[in-house]
Write a protein that holds these residues in place. Structure first.
Motif, short mmCIF file in Angstrom:
data_model
loop_
_atom_site.label_atom_id
_atom_site.label_comp_id
_atom_site.label_asym_id
_atom_site.label_seq_id
_atom_site.Cartn_x
_atom_site.Cartn_y
_atom_site.Cartn_z
N ARG A 46 0.76 -1.19 -0.06
CA ARG A 46 -0.07 0.06 0.00
C ARG A 46 0.71 1.31 0.15
NH1 ARG A 46 -3.24 -3.39 3.30
NH2 ARG A 46 -2.40 -2.54 5.03
N ASP A 47 1.98 1.31 0.85
CA ASP A 47 2.75 2.26 0.92
C ASP A 47 3.44 2.78 -0.34
OD1 ASP A 47 1.82 2.67 3.62
OD2 ASP A 47 3.91 1.96 4.33
N GLU A 48 3.82 1.68 -0.96
CA GLU A 48 4.95 1.71 -2.14
C GLU A 48 3.83 2.08 -3.46
OE1 GLU A 48 6.78 -1.54 -2.49
OE2 GLU A 48 8.28 -1.37 -0.69
N GLY A 49 2.66 1.67 -3.47
CA GLY A 49 1.67 2.14 -4.58
C GLY A 49 1.97 1.25 -5.92
N ASP A 50 1.39 1.45 -6.90
CA ASP A 50 1.66 1.04 -8.32
C ASP A 50 1.71 -0.33 -8.34
OD1 ASP A 50 2.02 1.79 -10.81
OD2 ASP A 50 4.21 1.91 -10.76
N ASP A 51 0.94 -1.03 -7.51
CA ASP A 51 0.94 -2.57 -7.45
C ASP A 51 -0.26 -3.03 -8.47
OD1 ASP A 51 -1.49 -3.79 -5.72
OD2 ASP A 51 -0.83 -1.96 -5.01
N ASN A 52 -0.10 -4.26 -9.06
CA ASN A 52 -0.99 -4.76 -9.87
C ASN A 52 -2.12 -5.61 -9.24
OD1 ASN A 52 0.80 -3.73 -11.61
ND2 ASN A 52 1.02 -5.41 -12.68
N GLY A 53 -2.16 -5.88 -7.71
CA GLY A 53 -3.05 -6.54 -7.10
C GLY A 53 -2.91 -7.84 -7.06
N LEU A 81 8.65 -16.26 1.32
CA LEU A 81 8.68 -15.38 0.46
C LEU A 81 7.68 -14.74 -0.23
CD1 LEU A 81 10.92 -17.68 0.35
CD2 LEU A 81 11.98 -16.34 -1.63
N ALA A 82 7.28 -13.58 -0.17
CA ALA A 82 6.11 -12.79 -0.52
C ALA A 82 6.75 -12.03 -1.66
CB ALA A 82 5.38 -12.20 0.71
N HIS A 83 5.85 -12.34 -2.98
CA HIS A 83 6.08 -11.31 -4.11
C HIS A 83 5.01 -10.70 -4.53
CE1 HIS A 83 8.81 -14.89 -3.77
NE2 HIS A 83 9.84 -14.03 -4.58
N TRP A 84 5.06 -9.48 -5.12
CA TRP A 84 4.04 -9.01 -5.85
C TRP A 84 4.49 -8.12 -6.86
CZ3 TRP A 84 6.47 -7.63 -1.33
CH2 TRP A 84 7.08 -6.26 -1.15
N TRP A 85 3.42 -7.98 -7.92
CA TRP A 85 3.84 -7.39 -9.14
C TRP A 85 3.41 -6.05 -9.13
CZ3 TRP A 85 6.70 -9.99 -12.45
CH2 TRP A 85 6.34 -11.41 -12.46
N ILE A 86 4.33 -4.87 -9.82
CA ILE A 86 3.95 -3.58 -9.84
C ILE A 86 4.30 -3.11 -11.09
CG2 ILE A 86 4.77 -3.16 -7.35
CD1 ILE A 86 7.45 -1.81 -8.27
N GLN A 87 3.99 -1.96 -11.49
CA GLN A 87 4.11 -1.32 -12.86
C GLN A 87 4.07 -2.21 -13.97
OE1 GLN A 87 8.19 0.03 -11.82
NE2 GLN A 87 7.49 1.58 -10.72
N GLY A 88 3.25 -3.30 -14.00
CA GLY A 88 3.16 -4.20 -15.00
C GLY A 88 4.13 -5.30 -15.19
#
Length: 114
Positions: free
Chosen positions: A18-25, A41-48
């Motif tokens: 949330r703080d970084e923003g720009d995530d793809n959900g 290890l938790a991973h999330w996609w940002i900026q496409g």
């Protein structure tokens, strides 16, 4: 380990996302009970197309988790195989003219552990 992973995601990862923003959900979590300890290890996609990572590593019997800033581990060979499979699924299904969320969610990896 699942309860620990859920706590880490809720208390440490989601606030960062949330703080970084720009995530793809979208993202994924690897829970790896290794020979010396557990890694989450938790991973999330940002900026496409950019993959972010948050790692929790704790040796069995240790009072505290390892400091991943002092020891900047990426992943073990087994975890890298999962990360690569996720990357390939993301690239093949989401980085298209018409992204296919159900295709990404339905993709699976075939791992040879021999």
């Amino acid at each position: 380990m699942i309860a620990l992973a859920e706590t880490i995601v809720q208390e440490e990862v989601l606030p960062r996302v949330r703080d970084e923003g720009d995530d793809n959900g979208m993202g994924f979590v690897i829970i790896h009970p290794g020979e010396m300890g557990v890694s989450i290890l938790a991973h999330w996609w940002i900026q496409g197309s950019v993959l972010c990572q948050h790692i929790y590593r704790k040796l069995y019997g240790a009072a505290e988790p390892m400091d991943t800033m002092k020891r900047p581990v990426i992943a073990c060979v087994w975890e890298l195989a999962i990360i690569n499979a996720e990357q390939e699924a993301w690239r093949k299904t989401k980085m298209k003219h018409e992204p296919n969320l159900s295709g990404y969610m339905g993709s699976g990896a075939d791992f040879d552990t021999a």
